[in-house]
Scaffold this active site. Structure first.
Site, short mmCIF file in Angstrom:
data_model
loop_
_atom_site.label_atom_id
_atom_site.label_comp_id
_atom_site.label_asym_id
_atom_site.label_seq_id
_atom_site.Cartn_x
_atom_site.Cartn_y
_atom_site.Cartn_z
N GLU A 33 68.79 158.62 19.88
CA GLU A 33 68.41 157.36 19.03
C GLU A 33 69.34 156.78 18.09
OE1 GLU A 33 65.46 155.75 19.78
OE2 GLU A 33 64.72 157.33 20.98
N TYR A 114 61.56 152.63 13.04
CA TYR A 114 61.73 153.05 14.20
C TYR A 114 61.99 154.23 14.74
CZ TYR A 114 63.42 152.55 19.02
OH TYR A 114 63.71 152.75 20.11
N ASP A 132 60.47 147.93 18.41
CA ASP A 132 61.87 147.39 18.47
C ASP A 132 61.93 146.02 19.26
OD1 ASP A 132 61.55 148.14 21.15
OD2 ASP A 132 63.35 149.22 21.28
#
Length: 324
Positions: A33, A114, A132
């Site tokens: 991520e 997020y 996102d």
């Protein structure tokens, strides 16, 4: 709900086979991520594999020198991500292991809403929806939402909507499905509307507004910045300086940055353009091979040219070196 069921079914049939999706190891998921922030999957994939090979555990990453982390990150840009990654690894070690709550994950350096939702849902099954650019686009088009993305109002509206749509029994599949659907089907340009399984009930398709949604706020024009670098070469050595905090490329190494080009320096390239997100860099690059070893400004050091590859450098410096 039709929308949720369609996304889950589509993901089961079309989801991308990515290596970090074959594990629920929070370290591997977190690493992916962070790398994929501001980075395309095709580019980030190789970096993820290199990091996992060099630092197979969060402890090995935490114990590494920052220079080594930055060097491995070289070419990805947004180097604050690498520094935050290193700092967060130390946090995790000090915690005794990877946090398993949204609050704990969000407390890690460089982790926002997020990223926390993505890690929490994928690694721990937490019912937290991700929002996102892909999610904004899919939801804006399907539900016909014209609130400008990037605004505070949009964040609240889209987050609440995504959370309502999230199936608590399958948060990872839904979140990853939304990301993949936006990346491969409901794309920014030329979306696959004719084969899209959501098309029959898509508000934007019905209204002929697919290309108009999501509505984006005006972005600021990149500021131009002029740099003059001198590559000093003396008896197989060159001069480097490590950039300090408060500016671009913190912690990376660069050649002599100056406003006064030494007499005898030869231009290698002038007006070289390098684009960053909010800056356009216009660079003049010179080669200086003095007959006598010059004194260097404070903060600069002599290093062997043969060892240049061991120093983490901005992408611009790499490109300029290719001009020598």
């Amino acid at each position: 709900m039709v929308f949720t069921e369609t996304i889950l079914r589509w993901y089961a049939e079309n989801g991308r086979d990515l290596p970090w999706r074959r594990t629920r190891d929070p370290y591997a998921v977190w690493l992916s991520e962070i790398i994929l922030q501001q980075t395309r999957v095709a580019q980030g994939w190789a970096y993820w594999e290199r990091f996992m090979e060099r630092f197979p555990t969060v402890g090995s990453l935490a114990a590494a020198p920052e220079d080594e982390v930055l060097r491995l990150w070289q070419g990805l840009g947004y180097y604050s991500r690498a520094r935050n990654l290193h700092a967060a690894a130390k946090q995790i070690v000090s915690m005794g292991g990877f946090p398993s709550t949204l609050e704990g994950i969000r407390s890690l350096k460089g982790v926002g809403d997020y990223t926390a939702a993505a890690i929490g849902s994928i690694a721990f099954g937490l019912p937290a929806a991700v929002v996102d650019g892909n999610v904004y686009r899919v939801l804006a088009r399907y539900f016909g939402i014209a609130t400008p993305v990037g605004s505070t109002a949009a964040k609240k509206e889209f987050t609440a909507l995504a959370q309502r749509l999230l199936p608590p029994e399958a948060p990872a599949a839904f979140n990853q499905g939304m990301m993949d659907f936006g990346a491969t089907c409901c794309t920014p340009v030329n979306p696959a509307c004719l084969t899209c399984p959501l098309q029959p009930s898509c508000q934007a398709f019905r209204d002929g507004r697919v290309e108009l949604l999501p509505v984006k706020q005006e972005t600021r024009k990149p500021v131009e910045r002029h740099l003059t670098y001198v590559y000093v070469r003396f008896q197989g050595q060159t001069a480097l300086h490590r950039r300090g905090p408060g500016d671009i490329w913190q912690g990376l190494w660069e050649p002599l940055l100056t406003e006064d080009v030494p007499a005898g320096a030869k231009p290698v390239v002038k007006g070289f353009k390098h684009q960053l997100t909010h800056r356009t860099l216009l660079t003049d690059f010179y080669l200086w091979e003095p007959a006598v070893r010059p004194d260097l400004p404070d903060g600069y050091r002599w290093i062997e040219e043969a060892e240049l590859d061991t120093y983490a450098k901005p992408r611009l410096f790499e490109l300029l070196l290719g001009k020598l």
